[in-house]
Design a protein around this motif. Sequence first.
Motif: not given
Length: 741
Positions: A281, A315, A318-319, A322, A344, A348, A351-352
């Motif tokens: 990412y 985004l 990552a979704a 998940a 997961g 996540l 990604a944040l």
Amino acid sequence: MTGRKAEAEERHGPRTAGSGRGDDTVYQPGRPPSRTAGGRLYRWGRGCARRPWWVIAGWLLLLCTAVIANRLGGGTYEDDFSLPGTPVQIGADLLEAHGGAEVRGVGSQIVLKSAAGGLSAHRRAIDATGSALARIPHVLSAAGPFTTAAAHSTDGTTGYFTIRLEEFPGRYGAAYLSRFDEAVRNLRADGVTVEYGSPLGELARPKAPERLSEVIGLGAAVVVLLIGFGSIAAAGLPLLTSVTALAVGLSVLGLLAGVCTLASESPTLATMMGLGAGLDYSLVLTTRYRHLLHTTDDPCTAAGEAMASGGRAVLIAAAAVAVALAGLCVSGVGFITTLGVAAGVTVLVAALATLSLAPALFGLLGRRIDRLHLGRATDEGIAAADLWHRWARTVGDRPWRFLAAGVLVIGTLSIPLTAMRLGHVDAGASPVEHTERRAYDLVSKAFGPGTNGPLTVVVALDPNRADKTTDTRSVAASLYGALGDTPGIASVDIPVPSADGALLVATATPETGPQDPATSELLHRVDHDTLPRALSRTGARGYVTGTTAARLTFQDVLAERLPAIVTFVVCAAFLLLLSAFRGLLVAAKAALLNLLSIGAALGVVVAVFQWGWGSSLFGVTQSVPVEPYVPILMLAIVFGLSMDYEIFLIARMREVWLRTGDNHLSVATGLASTARVITCAALVMTSVFFAFLLSTEVVTRMMALGLGVSVIIDATVIRLMLVPAAMYLFREANWWFPRGR
């Protein structure tokens, strides 16, 4: 205007952002931010870049808080293979409620071998050792070779203690084994060879240096990033972001382990996924930011624009991961669900960190991100750009050939998948340097391979029977005879009633080892034929339980629920891509090609571990089945990771499509502009996965090889051949979506 673009505009009119396409609107660099998702991401990225120290301070605070909290209140990891409602679990629960210390808890063997004089010459030392073992904390019982006839070989040279522990020994830490070393010290001094069987022997496995795999993976990633970026500052930014996110994610995982049961493989899987995804990412966003610096005067604006385009891809990616991992919950098996949760969490958090810490670092470094060159940077070099443009043109000129070649490669790699055999990888597959492997071999040679995986038969007697003593004897005789006559059973112990008279308990030793397919067939035979026949008209109910039965049942349950998991993951990913890119064929093609990628990767796993092609390179000296949960985990993880590269590629194609309406130009531009970053990201991810081949766990090596190969296949055959070839062939139909009007 090109011929293709002119034709497109003649049919559809000029394409611009927001030209009547609803939520097809994308952020356009150089335009004021709007209220679209791209505009919101632009403002967020620009805000993080303008106030970098606030964001960095926030992450440092989060990191310190999470690490300290984990140190103070973090839990331990342990495997929970419970399968509520299954016969094996019902039998285990009955033993826990009514059984004595000799049948409750977790069993393990301590194997003894005497070269001279037999074990009888060491009887006094063996009896003393049995008493010492029984006094060790958490040991429920210790039955020695002279207290159990079946535990003493016919030649008198081999025997074993059967230890019953309250929990799996891994829960007590590696230091717990020293208590057993002390208890058997006199035996070893007396010339008796002592080996620990599983699961006790797993505590004695030689461990690779702590965090070695992570260090090697990071080291390889550093090399790839330095070559790709040609700048120490640019290469260091993804590393800093991903390592920070990983530390936070693992600390959060430790806190979760304190309140719920998480599998022992959770930290390993979480590290593999979190580190790989975080690097990917950050790499995508950093590449976009450096590109925008060439056309934007203000670094903060460049950070915002990088977020508006690349941030959206992160985004969605990552979704997608998940959603794919959420498919593991469909299994209904707690062990599998916790592995999905573990992976997961770190993905996540990665990604944040990419969406907040990365733009803050962009703002802090500004144009200094290209400092500390290691030679001329090549990411924007003309030679690299020309290479991928030529490749895009070549695929566009001969799409049928590339489609056929890609399908041929994938099909060939998938051939071994048709012979895949699921089964638990037992101690017989461990290296001979491990004590549990030596114990396994000693028991197999002296007693037969089935002694390494006995079946415990539990019969719940009818509480309303009239003559309890007579009926118990009658049921015991019938059970003993039926088990003894069952093909595949080598020996049966006489059924023994529990202390309260509610149960009959017998041990049946198979003729074959725990991972042999014949043992699985035997379990089904006893469950569905032997026990119903032996207990008919008695009012009693029989169950087969124990470690071997539990693992075989676990395998059956996962195989039964695999279609539901596949359906959920594929459908969820299809709907996610459909909502993100508004193209039916784009979404359907992605789902199908991801399944092909997983099939090819599993084919390689079968060829190496089950067929033995090069298995010695991975520390496996014999053919082993594929661990039952490996295909399910690979399905979820590979599907999620494959979506990452699909999204990075399709997002760029879609941007061009929305501006031009020219499918050929969209595919060529998207492929040429993302091929290099996808290749670099795949090398980083592969380096992280392959670093875990150093693990002492066969299953971890199996996962590492499968995931690493899947990334290579996905980033080369799938993304550089099959995807563009199919999109060239489908033309404008790629982007068709019913408008409802």
